[in-house]
Scaffold this motif. Structure first.
Motif, short mmCIF file in Angstrom:
data_model
loop_
_atom_site.label_atom_id
_atom_site.label_comp_id
_atom_site.label_asym_id
_atom_site.label_seq_id
_atom_site.Cartn_x
_atom_site.Cartn_y
_atom_site.Cartn_z
N LYS A 133 -11.63 3.18 -15.51
CA LYS A 133 -12.20 2.67 -14.26
C LYS A 133 -13.12 1.50 -14.60
O LYS A 133 -14.12 1.67 -15.29
N PRO A 134 -12.81 0.28 -14.15
CA PRO A 134 -13.64 -0.89 -14.49
C PRO A 134 -15.07 -0.73 -13.97
O PRO A 134 -15.28 -0.35 -12.81
N GLU B 257 -14.94 -0.06 -19.22
CA GLU B 257 -14.16 0.92 -18.46
C GLU B 257 -14.69 2.32 -18.74
O GLU B 257 -15.05 2.64 -19.88
N ARG C 211 -4.05 3.46 -11.71
CA ARG C 211 -5.08 2.42 -11.57
C ARG C 211 -5.14 1.92 -10.13
O ARG C 211 -6.23 1.63 -9.59
N GLU C 212 -3.97 1.80 -9.49
CA GLU C 212 -3.93 1.38 -8.08
C GLU C 212 -4.62 2.41 -7.19
O GLU C 212 -5.31 2.06 -6.23
N SER D 115 -11.38 7.99 -16.51
CA SER D 115 -11.24 8.68 -15.23
C SER D 115 -9.97 9.53 -15.28
O SER D 115 -8.94 9.08 -15.79
N GLN E 272 -0.18 2.44 -14.22
CA GLN E 272 -0.47 1.39 -13.25
C GLN E 272 -0.64 1.98 -11.86
O GLN E 272 -1.49 1.55 -11.08
N ARG E 273 0.17 3.00 -11.54
CA ARG E 273 0.05 3.68 -10.24
C ARG E 273 -1.31 4.36 -10.13
O ARG E 273 -1.95 4.34 -9.07
N LEU F 201 -7.06 4.32 -8.10
CA LEU F 201 -8.50 4.17 -8.32
C LEU F 201 -9.07 3.07 -7.44
O LEU F 201 -10.16 3.20 -6.88
N ARG F 202 -8.30 1.97 -7.30
CA ARG F 202 -8.79 0.85 -6.51
C ARG F 202 -8.77 1.15 -5.03
O ARG F 202 -9.46 0.52 -4.26
#
Length: 528
Positions: free
Chosen positions: A460-461, A467, A524-525, A470, A521-522, A527-528
């Motif tokens: 998590k940035p 990071e 990370r998306e 998470s 990547q999913r 998380l955003r």
């Protein structure tokens, strides 16, 4: 030319047939069998004998040849798992043409990308595949002929395969078309696509033969194998061919679920199961195992990501006759790089085994490219005759180093006995306050908690520190577990920089690609 003492060699004394024809290699073995079962559907228990399997492949190959299919052509197959799938693939290879698969669940964008990459001239599909993607297939001018494994249901765009087969051919006198085995492409499979769209991986006939050598499973007690995944990628494809080459039985499901598998061990007398880590982790905790007779299961083979030694111990305690939970490390581009089935000292906790026959490995510093020795972490690189012919449309200089080694992008090391250990994908490392955190290490620890079924970890940035680790967690059915409980649990098990400072989120399912790998990547998306 001098070799390097830091290279790690698999057995270089590999015996392959002189003709280097993958189709002939398999055909010469399967036509020795007659009434023995080749394939069995694990739920319906519909079976295909070796005689029926071979007859179908030879009949279809002859029909395709008469249709004009031959060396230099690319023939695509799009279908759900079914008894005709593998024999159809072999029928294509027998013609001298190149086979490429399209996954039923790949999605429209990926399917378009793959067709654009390989440009198949012929397409063989199930009617189910056609109903989903017919508009896409019709839009590509490169596809000249579309054949269906089923009846066409009145759709004149499709040629039913049964109408092409006029009679049973003589399987004993049939011979596949001649090929140049070191150069001709037998299969085009696809890279996992976790860092972009999938790349077309060209595997020669020699590559396919080396991937299918069954020497590590010659144990006569391993008569029935269960194949978990789809026949679209390297692992399940070539494990199937290993067992066909031995004349053994392969059991499969349309959709493999833990309960169905446990039941199938009893009903189909499964001896060896080719699974993925998430599946093995579930079996280590499932109480359903105690409800069935699972005495027949002797070997579990897992690949995609490492298993924790506690998970392996727990699985062994649930299956009374389980000799080993073997791990392997592989990729579409080169098949099995390492496997515990080749380990001279047996399985080692956390290891993915020793280098497989015909391969050369090295570990290098990712930044300086300096070669590293035992117990030093770096990028794993490979070369050898099992390595692919190349990616379609990609210059080799992009993925090969100056010594001709393929840069895998995987961080790992080998010990003093030359057993390998995988740490993480280099591009997926989390960097917290200058420390590198491997998501795989955290995931295996989280999954040891009795209330966790699956876990996925990403960074998590955050300002200053970079990071924070998470976690995304799928709860074990029947358990109640909180974010605070899991964060405290992990904190007791890891170094301070590895703690789950980014928190824990509970979800219904971890996103995975068809090979069972987590699609980070999913996450990370999310998380955003």
């Amino acid at each position: 030319m001098m070799t390097n003492n830091l290279y790690v060699f698999g057995d270089q004394d590999v015996k392959v047939p002189a003709h280097l024809n993958f189709g002939k290699y398999i055909l010469d073995r399967i036509r020795r069998k007659k009434d023995e079962i080749a394939l069995e559907h694990g739920e319906t228990h519909v079976k295909v004998t070796y005689k029926e399997f071979t007859q179908y492949a030879v009949n279809v190959s002859t029909a395709l040849t008469k249709l004009g299919v031959g060396r230099g052509d690319i023939v695509a197959v799009g279908s759900e798992k079914r008894n005709e799938f593998v024999s159809t693939v072999l029928a294509i290879v027998f013609t001298g043409a190149t086979y490429t698969p399209y996954d039923l669940k790949s999605g429209r964008a990926v399917l378009k990308h793959k067709i654009t990459t390989t440009k198949p001239k012929y397409f063989i599909c199930s009617y189910h595949f056609w109903t989903i993607y017919s508009d896409i297939l019709k839009s590509f001018d490169c596809i000249k002929t579309i054949i269906t494994l089923d009846d066409d249901d009145g759709n004149h765009s499709l040629i039913p395969i049964r109408t092409l087969v006029k009679k049973d051919e003589d399987i004993n006198n049939f011979e596949p078309a001649e090929v140049q085995g070191q150069r001709d492409t037998a299969f085009i499979l696809y890279s996992s696509g976790t860092t972009g769209m999938p790349k077309g991986v060209q595997l020669t006939h020699l590559n396919c033969i080396l991937n299918s050598l069954p020497d590590d499973f010659k144990d006569e007690s391993l008569q029935t194998a269960f194949v978990f995944g789809e026949w679209y990628h390297n692992y399940d494809t070539f494990m199937t061919y290993k067992f066909l080459a031995l004349g053994r039985k392969i059991v499969y499901f349309d959709e493999a679920l833990p309960h169905s598998f446990i039941k199938c061990v009893e009903s189909c007398n499964i001896n060896v199961a080719f699974l993925v880590p998430s599946f093995v982790n579930y079996l280590s905790k499932s109480e359903e195992v105690d409800k069935f007779n699972v005495d027949s299961l002797k070997i579990i083979y897992s690949r995609s990501s490492p298993l924790h030694n506690k998970t392996i111990k727990e699985v062994k305690s649930r299956f009374p006759n389980l000799k080993n939970v073997l791990q392997g490390y592989g990729m579409t581009e080169a098949g099995e790089l390492t496997s515990e089935s080749w380990g001279t000292k047996g399985p080692k906790p956390g290891s993915v085994g020793m280098a497989t026959p015909g391969i050369t490995l090295k570990v290098v510093d990712p930044e300086t490219c300096e070669m590293l020795g035992p117990n030093q972490r770096g990028e794993i690189c490979l070369r050898g005759s099992v390595f692919m012919k190349g990616y379609i449309g990609v210059d080799p200089s992009v993925y090969l180093d100056k010594e001709g080694f393929f840069k895998t992008g995987d961080l790992g090391y080998y010990d003093d006995d030359k057993y390998f250990y995988i740490v993480e994908r280099l591009k997926e490392m989390i960097v917290y306050d200058g420390y590198k955190v491997a998501p795989l290490e955290l995931e295996t620890i989280i999954q040891l908690h009795p209330g966790v079924r699956e876990a996925g970890v990403v960074g998590k940035p955050v300002p200053v520190y970079g990071e924070e680790p998470s976690a995304f967690v799928v709860k074990q059915p029947g358990f109640t577990v909180t974010e605070k409980e899991l964060m405290s649990y992990v904190a007791l098990e890891v170094a301070p920089f590895m703690q789950l400072r980014g928190g824990v989120k509970f979800i219904e399912e971890i996103p995975r690609n068809p090979r069972g790998k987590i699609v980070r990547q999913r996450l990370r998306e999310m998380l955003r």
